[in-house]
Design a protein around this motif. Structure first.
Motif, PDB file in Angstrom:
ATOM      1  N   PRO A 178       0.812  -1.221   0.000  1.00  0.00           N
ATOM      2  CA  PRO A 178       0.000   0.000   0.000  1.00  0.00           C
ATOM      3  C   PRO A 178       0.848   1.276   0.000  1.00  0.00           C
ATOM      4  N   ASP A 179       0.193   2.415  -0.205  1.00  0.00           N
ATOM      5  CA  ASP A 179       0.908   3.682  -0.298  1.00  0.00           C
ATOM      6  C   ASP A 179       1.471   4.146   1.041  1.00  0.00           C
ATOM      7  N   ASP A 180       0.787   3.851   2.119  1.00  0.00           N
ATOM      8  CA  ASP A 180       1.245   4.276   3.442  1.00  0.00           C
ATOM      9  C   ASP A 180       2.530   3.535   3.822  1.00  0.00           C
ATOM     10  N   PRO A 181       3.621   4.253   4.142  1.00  0.00           N
ATOM     11  CA  PRO A 181       4.906   3.603   4.435  1.00  0.00           C
ATOM     12  C   PRO A 181       4.844   2.603   5.586  1.00  0.00           C
ATOM     13  N   ILE A 182       4.086   2.900   6.622  1.00  0.00           N
ATOM     14  CA  ILE A 182       4.006   1.997   7.774  1.00  0.00           C
ATOM     15  C   ILE A 182       3.292   0.703   7.387  1.00  0.00           C
ATOM     16  N   LEU A 183       2.165   0.832   6.699  1.00  0.00           N
ATOM     17  CA  LEU A 183       1.440  -0.356   6.257  1.00  0.00           C
ATOM     18  C   LEU A 183       2.263  -1.156   5.249  1.00  0.00           C
ATOM     19  N   ARG A 184       3.003  -0.443   4.417  1.00  0.00           N
ATOM     20  CA  ARG A 184       3.857  -1.114   3.433  1.00  0.00           C
ATOM     21  C   ARG A 184       4.936  -1.924   4.144  1.00  0.00           C
ATOM     22  N   ALA A 185       5.562  -1.321   5.135  1.00  0.00           N
ATOM     23  CA  ALA A 185       6.587  -2.038   5.901  1.00  0.00           C
ATOM     24  C   ALA A 185       5.994  -3.267   6.580  1.00  0.00           C
ATOM     25  N   GLU A 186       4.783  -3.119   7.119  1.00  0.00           N
ATOM     26  CA  GLU A 186       4.127  -4.243   7.791  1.00  0.00           C
ATOM     27  C   GLU A 186       3.857  -5.386   6.826  1.00  0.00           C
ATOM     28  N   SER A 187       3.571  -5.050   5.565  1.00  0.00           N
ATOM     29  CA  SER A 187       3.302  -6.109   4.589  1.00  0.00           C
ATOM     30  C   SER A 187       4.545  -6.964   4.347  1.00  0.00           C
ATOM     31  N   PHE A 188       5.728  -6.348   4.412  1.00  0.00           N
ATOM     32  CA  PHE A 188       6.958  -7.127   4.225  1.00  0.00           C
ATOM     33  C   PHE A 188       7.294  -7.947   5.475  1.00  0.00           C
ATOM     34  N   VAL A 189       6.910  -7.445   6.635  1.00  0.00           N
ATOM     35  CA  VAL A 189       7.068  -8.239   7.856  1.00  0.00           C
ATOM     36  C   VAL A 189       6.169  -9.472   7.774  1.00  0.00           C
ATOM     37  N   ARG A 190       4.935  -9.282   7.291  1.00  0.00           N
ATOM     38  CA  ARG A 190       4.025 -10.419   7.133  1.00  0.00           C
ATOM     39  C   ARG A 190       4.552 -11.404   6.093  1.00  0.00           C
ATOM     40  N   LEU A 191       5.163 -10.878   5.045  1.00  0.00           N
ATOM     41  CA  LEU A 191       5.734 -11.758   4.022  1.00  0.00           C
ATOM     42  C   LEU A 191       6.895 -12.559   4.597  1.00  0.00           C
ATOM     43  N   ARG A 192       7.723 -11.908   5.407  1.00  0.00           N
ATOM     44  CA  ARG A 192       8.815 -12.627   6.075  1.00  0.00           C
ATOM     45  C   ARG A 192       8.278 -13.749   6.948  1.00  0.00           C
ATOM     46  N   ASP A 193       7.234 -13.433   7.712  1.00  0.00           N
ATOM     47  CA  ASP A 193       6.655 -14.444   8.604  1.00  0.00           C
ATOM     48  C   ASP A 193       6.074 -15.612   7.806  1.00  0.00           C
ATOM     49  N   ALA A 194       5.486 -15.301   6.646  1.00  0.00           N
ATOM     50  CA  ALA A 194       4.924 -16.365   5.809  1.00  0.00           C
ATOM     51  C   ALA A 194       6.017 -17.280   5.283  1.00  0.00           C
ATOM     52  N   PHE A 195       7.137 -16.698   4.887  1.00  0.00           N
ATOM     53  CA  PHE A 195       8.262 -17.510   4.423  1.00  0.00           C
ATOM     54  C   PHE A 195       8.766 -18.402   5.552  1.00  0.00           C
ATOM     55  N   LEU A 196       8.970 -17.815   6.716  1.00  0.00           N
ATOM     56  CA  LEU A 196       9.511 -18.600   7.829  1.00  0.00           C
ATOM     57  C   LEU A 196       8.552 -19.696   8.283  1.00  0.00           C
ATOM     58  N   ALA A 197       7.246 -19.457   8.118  1.00  0.00           N
ATOM     59  CA  ALA A 197       6.248 -20.464   8.482  1.00  0.00           C
ATOM     60  C   ALA A 197       6.014 -21.459   7.347  1.00  0.00           C
ATOM     61  N   ARG A 198       6.681 -21.238   6.226  1.00  0.00           N
ATOM     62  CA  ARG A 198       6.503 -22.052   5.011  1.00  0.00           C
ATOM     63  C   ARG A 198       5.027 -22.107   4.612  1.00  0.00           C
ATOM     64  N   ASP A 199       4.407 -20.936   4.647  1.00  0.00           N
ATOM     65  CA  ASP A 199       3.007 -20.796   4.252  1.00  0.00           C
ATOM     66  C   ASP A 199       2.979 -20.269   2.816  1.00  0.00           C
ATOM     67  N   ALA A 200       2.955 -21.183   1.840  1.00  0.00           N
ATOM     68  CA  ALA A 200       3.042 -20.801   0.437  1.00  0.00           C
ATOM     69  C   ALA A 200       1.837 -19.977  -0.005  1.00  0.00           C
ATOM     70  N   ASP A 201       0.642 -20.327   0.466  1.00  0.00           N
ATOM     71  CA  ASP A 201      -0.561 -19.588   0.083  1.00  0.00           C
ATOM     72  C   ASP A 201      -0.469 -18.129   0.515  1.00  0.00           C
ATOM     73  N   GLU A 202      -0.058 -17.918   1.768  1.00  0.00           N
ATOM     74  CA  GLU A 202       0.021 -16.562   2.303  1.00  0.00           C
ATOM     75  C   GLU A 202       1.122 -15.762   1.620  1.00  0.00           C
ATOM     76  N   ALA A 203       2.264 -16.390   1.355  1.00  0.00           N
ATOM     77  CA  ALA A 203       3.362 -15.677   0.691  1.00  0.00           C
ATOM     78  C   ALA A 203       2.936 -15.209  -0.693  1.00  0.00           C
ATOM     79  N   GLU A 204       2.307 -16.089  -1.452  1.00  0.00           N
ATOM     80  CA  GLU A 204       1.851 -15.704  -2.797  1.00  0.00           C
ATOM     81  C   GLU A 204       0.803 -14.606  -2.716  1.00  0.00           C
ATOM     82  N   ARG A 205      -0.121 -14.715  -1.767  1.00  0.00           N
ATOM     83  CA  ARG A 205      -1.179 -13.715  -1.638  1.00  0.00           C
ATOM     84  C   ARG A 205      -0.611 -12.331  -1.339  1.00  0.00           C
TER      85      ARG A 205
END
Length: 214
Positions: A178-205
């Motif tokens: 998203p355009d908001d820098p804080i929300l954008r940063a949070e999206s990459f934190v969520r992506l990191r967590d998805a990778f570490l959890a090996r959650d392929a569906d969430e990472a792709e989403r």
């Protein structure tokens, strides 16, 4: 032309020399030393690097084939000028490929590779929060390259080789959703967590969410 003269003349020959010139010109286009619309002349480049015009012409043709240079026969060769539609198409394209690559990377990465991707995503989250578009786009391209290689899909890896430069150039200064820098940063934190959890569906989403279709 705003190119720096090398400390030493290029010593390679044949195809390797053309590859060197190609890399030098590509880097200058990506970092902005060769600006959109800037004209380049093969004779000046050849003189600057102390080489013949043949490898320079080969490098120029490769860059033209990838859309970074525009050649008008007997008139000029210049750096192409990206437009909004080209950038939008690149974002759509890279988003779709990145989604597939992320899914496969989650499934196939070793624990060590996951740790490397996690570290890169932490860096991206910081750049996203700092709202530094150039640093963020550079790291995003690095992430795409990494997850594509980790996907271990030869077709994806070959596609990456072919599109890396034009896509990297079109994404310079681009910021993902998203355009908001804080929300954008949070999206990459969520992506990191998805990778570490090996959650392929969430990472792709999440990856597709960051590259919305126009």
């Amino acid at each position: 032309m705003p190119l720096d003269a090398p400390a030493e003349r290029l010593e390679a020959s044949g195809t390797a020399l053309a590859d060197d010139v190609y890399a030098l010109l590509a880097r200058a286009i990506l970092d902005g030393r060769l600006a959109p619309g800037e004209r380049i002349r093969d004779v000046e480049i050849a003189d600057l690097y102390g080489i013949s015009r043949t490898p320079v012409r080969e490098a120029i043709q490769r860059l033209a084939n990838q859309g970074l240079l525009e050649i008008a026969a007997h008139r000029y060769t210049r750096v192409t000028i990206p437009d909004d539609s080209s950038r939008a198409e690149a974002i759509e394209y890279i988003g779709q490929l990145s989604g597939v690559a992320a899914r496969l990377a989650v499934m196939r990465a070793t624990d060590e590779e996951l740790a490397e991707i996690s570290e890169l995503l932490d860096q991206i989250a910081v750049a996203a929060a700092d709202a530094d578009p150039r640093e963020l786009s550079t790291l995003m391209v690095a992430l795409f390259r990494r997850i594509t290689h980790v996907s271990r899909n030869r077709m994806l890896i070959q596609t990456l080789r072919e599109i890396h430069l034009p896509v990297a150039r079109l994404l310079v200064g681009w910021t993902p959703h998203p355009d908001d820098p804080i929300l954008r940063a949070e999206s990459f934190v969520r992506l990191r967590d998805a990778f570490l959890a090996r959650d392929a569906d969430e990472a792709e989403r999440i990856v597709r969410e960051q590259h919305p279709l126009a």
